[in-house]
Write a protein that holds these residues in place. Structure first.
Motif, PDB file in Angstrom:
ATOM      1  N   MET A   1       0.895  -1.224   0.105  1.00 65.32           N
ATOM      2  CA  MET A   1       0.082  -0.047   0.107  1.00 65.32           C
ATOM      3  C   MET A   1       0.817   1.117   0.025  1.00 65.32           C
ATOM      4  O   MET A   1       2.029   1.382   0.832  1.00 65.32           O
ATOM      5  N   SER A   2       0.404   2.199  -0.944  1.00 65.10           N
ATOM      6  CA  SER A   2       1.468   3.352  -0.638  1.00 65.10           C
ATOM      7  C   SER A   2       1.152   4.233   0.434  1.00 65.10           C
ATOM      8  O   SER A   2       0.178   4.011   1.084  1.00 65.10           O
ATOM      9  N   ASP A   3       2.142   5.056   0.646  1.00 68.36           N
ATOM     10  CA  ASP A   3       1.990   5.801   2.052  1.00 68.36           C
ATOM     11  C   ASP A   3       1.382   7.246   1.528  1.00 68.36           C
ATOM     12  O   ASP A   3       0.996   8.054   2.699  1.00 68.36           O
ATOM     13  N   THR A   4       0.700   7.282   0.350  1.00 71.66           N
ATOM     14  CA  THR A   4       0.079   8.548   0.229  1.00 71.66           C
ATOM     15  C   THR A   4      -1.263   8.402  -0.336  1.00 71.66           C
ATOM     16  O   THR A   4      -1.451   7.552  -1.765  1.00 71.66           O
ATOM     17  N   ALA A   5      -2.402   8.623   0.129  1.00 75.82           N
ATOM     18  CA  ALA A   5      -3.597   8.390  -0.402  1.00 75.82           C
ATOM     19  C   ALA A   5      -4.196   9.438  -1.722  1.00 75.82           C
ATOM     20  O   ALA A   5      -4.681   9.481  -2.793  1.00 75.82           O
TER      21      ALA A   5
END
Length: 247
Positions: A1-5
């Motif tokens: 999962m990316s650390d930025t949405a």
């Protein structure tokens, strides 16, 4: 999962000859509740529209879940609750919820659960046209929740709600975040700032702060968040004046 949405970079928006947003930059982590706070007319709705992908931008970029805002990949992954209720006035609360549940591929039980979650179960068979503004806003929220979006954008969702219901709605926001949903919630009510994990403070189309409530208190020396916001405004004004003097 990316650390930025949500990733906003150097975003500027112009309407006619007026610049509404001035080179806004910030990032929202996944599974968090971020508050977008500022007075009416500060550009909050314009910024939210840009994130959803329905606002034409002059320059900069907006990326949501790794995709440019508004692209087809995001249509079922991003929920948007506007200030104006986006439900059918000639249907009941239950009919609205079940209609949107059918569109999203969920059942009647999910619709009824969403109605309970926003505190409308007792009046579920009332026509939406007969509801108060706050009640209509809650119907819109219930319908948005049916999609189980990865990102939920809410434009002043608690306007007109009583304090107890506001508390319950914010508790629901945090439950959604714990389950993995990323929420960006706008408000002009500063007492809601403490309910957020992170704050974006907007004024006159400029981002004054991107801080946690605790860090904002430390940076300004004010325990009251409204006072902290006022001190930021004064600091910005003093800086602008100093730049003019040195120019």
């Amino acid at each position: 999962m990316s650390d930025t949405a949500i990733d906003v970079r150097e975003l500027s928006v112009t309407r006619g000859k007026q610049q509404v947003l001035h080179e806004i930059t910030f990032a929202v982590p996944p599974g968090s509740v971020t508050g977008l706070l500022g007075p009416s007319g500060s550009g909050k709705t314009t910024l939210l529209r840009a994130i959803v992908g329905v606002q034409r931008i002059r320059s900069g970029s907006v990326t949501v879940l790794g995709h440019p805002a508004g692209t087809a990949e995001l249509r079922r992954r991003v929920g948007y609750v506007t200030q104006q209720p986006s439900v059918y006035g000639d249907l009941t609360i239950r009919q609205n919820a079940r209609y949107f549940a059918k569109i999203q591929g969920t059942g009647a039980a999910s619709a009824d659960a969403a109605i309970r979650d926003v505190g409308l179960a007792d009046i579920a068979d009332r026509m939406v046209d007969d509801l108060s503004g706050g009640q209509r806003a809650r119907v819109s929220l219930a319908c948005a929740l049916l999609a189980h979006p990865d990102v939920l954008i809410l434009d002043e969702p608690t306007v007109g709600l009583d304090p107890v219901l506001r508390r319950d709605i914010w508790a629901q926001f945090h439950d959604l975040a714990e389950a993995g949903t990323t929420l960006l919630v706008s408000s002009h009510v500063m007492d809601e700032a403490d309910r957020c994990e992170r704050l974006l403070l907007l004024r006159d189309g400029r981002l004054l702060a991107d801080e946690t409530p605790a860090d904002l208190r430390t940076a300004t020396g004010a325990q009251d968040l409204e006072e902290a916001f006022l001190r930021l405004i004064l600091q910005q004004s003093d800086t602008a004046t100093a730049r003019k003097v040195l120019a």
